[in-house]
Scaffold this active site. Structure first.
Site, PDB file in Angstrom:
ATOM      1  N   TYR A 291      45.344   8.392  25.357  1.00  0.00           N
ATOM      2  CA  TYR A 291      44.702   9.000  24.189  1.00  0.00           C
ATOM      3  C   TYR A 291      45.684   9.897  23.441  1.00  0.00           C
ATOM      4  CZ  TYR A 291      40.690  10.733  21.527  1.00  0.00           C
ATOM      5  OH  TYR A 291      39.786  11.034  20.533  1.00  0.00           O
ATOM      6  N   TYR A 341      42.276   5.231  14.346  1.00  0.00           N
ATOM      7  CA  TYR A 341      41.536   6.187  15.161  1.00  0.00           C
ATOM      8  C   TYR A 341      40.085   5.745  15.225  1.00  0.00           C
ATOM      9  CZ  TYR A 341      39.694  10.600  16.954  1.00  0.00           C
ATOM     10  OH  TYR A 341      39.080  11.559  17.724  1.00  0.00           O
TER      11      TYR A 341
END
Length: 387
Positions: A291, A341
């Site tokens: 992440y 994203y």
């Protein structure tokens, strides 16, 4: 700690995604439906066989039952919308496993859909009233996520001497991977000079330390391993997973004031659980989708999950270890910094693509075990997958 009894019992049998853009011109429901239909087509399964659907949201998506209705699913037995940010990207896959194991469903679609640039933007719904945690942060300018994350990054720099160039190596590596990815929103090459010349947004973050804002959707189909073997694609087995964090996780995802040490995030607290359940360790991972909402979060997760020692994340990336030809290829699609994203769920799509050998020019040779992570602050989730 309970022993993981579900290793390799469940698989990701299908994946789907939309195009990623700054302005989709479509409803979030339409995006979610396209990604879910893509996952079903990828697996060779009809909507008639779906009886579970799970998603997560930040007040920016559409309900699972709405997507089930749009798909024409005849009878949903399990429909869950989890309130969460990127920390939940792997959690919803674990929820799907739990539902099947409990007999609540047999074939579960998991999705994340959002118009994150043209619609509801991250942080746009924060309550600035003078109560709760906000009364202690907003007066000092701690309002947006970049401002909050900058505090964590600065703590790491103070404790370990992490440099801007080391953060830059994360950004430059992600961009180099994105150049080879036809789905990526940012494909123009970027050098370290380009990174260093980019403007500051919130010190110590420059423009390229911060992830993209994106419109799009991703979906995966989770089912039993026995069923997955009869479907269209090579099954990707779920070896193990974990969700959680340390003490004093806060009143919400923005609250980290009581966190004991801001030079470390959630990753160090779930590592033993994750590797214990999967039956493997960091040295066994062939490709990692970590992440990367901000560059610093990659360093903390590399350290917390045991790929390098605490405080050595900066030197680890500076030495080229996370490049596609390095010891641990990271975010082979370009990550949240350069692909898109979608709150980290695109990491799961890429991990499956790599394990299938379908990643094209960015394929890691002979990838057999993949890690996906989600989260940057006090709580997060992870999965270990295998071919």
């Amino acid at each position: 700690m309970s022993k993981w009894q579900l290793r390799d019992k469940y698989c990701i049998a299908g994946i789907g995604s939309t195009a990623f853009s700054k302005a989709s011109g479509r409803t979030v429901l339409d995006l979610a439906s396209e990604a879910c239909l893509g996952a079903l087509d990828d697996a060779g399964m009809s909507p008639d066989e779906i009886d579970g659907i799970v998603s997560f949201h930040f007040n920016d998506s559409v309900p699972a039952i709405a997507v089930a209705t749009q798909l024409g699913v005849p009878a949903v037995r399990y429909a869950v919308d989890t309130a969460g940010g990127g920390n939940a990207a792997n959690l919803i896959v674990l929820q799907a496993i739990a539902a099947i194991e409990a007999g609540l469903a047999e074939n579960v679609l998991c999705y994340r859909a959002m118009n994150g640039r043209s619609g509801f933007r991250l942080g746009g719904g924060r309550d600035m009233s003078a109560h709760g945690i906000t009364q202690y942060t907003a007066p000092f300018g701690w309002i947006t996520y970049p401002q909050a994350m900058a505090m964590w990054c600065r703590r790491h720099m103070i404790e370990y001497g992490t440099t801007a160039e080391q953060l830059g190596q994360v950004a430059v590596t992600m961009r180099a991977n994105a150049v080879l990815n036809e789905r990526a929103m940012q494909r123009q090459p970027m050098s370290m000079d380009d990174y260093m010349a980019s403007r500051f947004i919130v010190d110590p973050f420059r423009l390229y330390d911060i992830c993209l804002e994106s419109d799009g959707a991703c979906a995966v189909l989770v089912t039993r391993a026995e069923r997955a073997r009869d479907l269209r694609q090579t099954p990707v087995h779920i070896m193990g997973g974990a969700y959680g964090g340390g003490p004093s996780q806060g009143e919400d995802l923005f609250d980290a004031l009581r966190w004991p040490d801001h030079s470390h995030n959630y990753a160090r607290y779930i590592a033993a659980d994750l590797w214990g359940k999967a039956g493997v360790g960091p040295a066994d991972v062939d490709v990692a989708e970590i992440y990367d909402c901000f560059t610093y979060s990659v360093l903390m997760q590399l350290e917390g999950l045991g790929f390098c020692r605490e405080g050595e994340g900066g030197p680890f990336v500076a030495d080229g270890n996370i490049a596609r030809d390095g010891s641990l290829p990271v975010n082979t699609h370009g990550g949240l910094l350069s692909e898109a994203y979608i709150h980290g769920f695109n990491h799961v799509i890429e991990a499956v693509s790599q394990l299938r050998g379908h990643a094209g020019a960015r394929q890691v040779p002979d990838a057999e075990i993949a890690l996906t992570t989600a989260g940057a602050m006090t709580c997060g989730s992870a999965l270990v997958l295998r071919r």
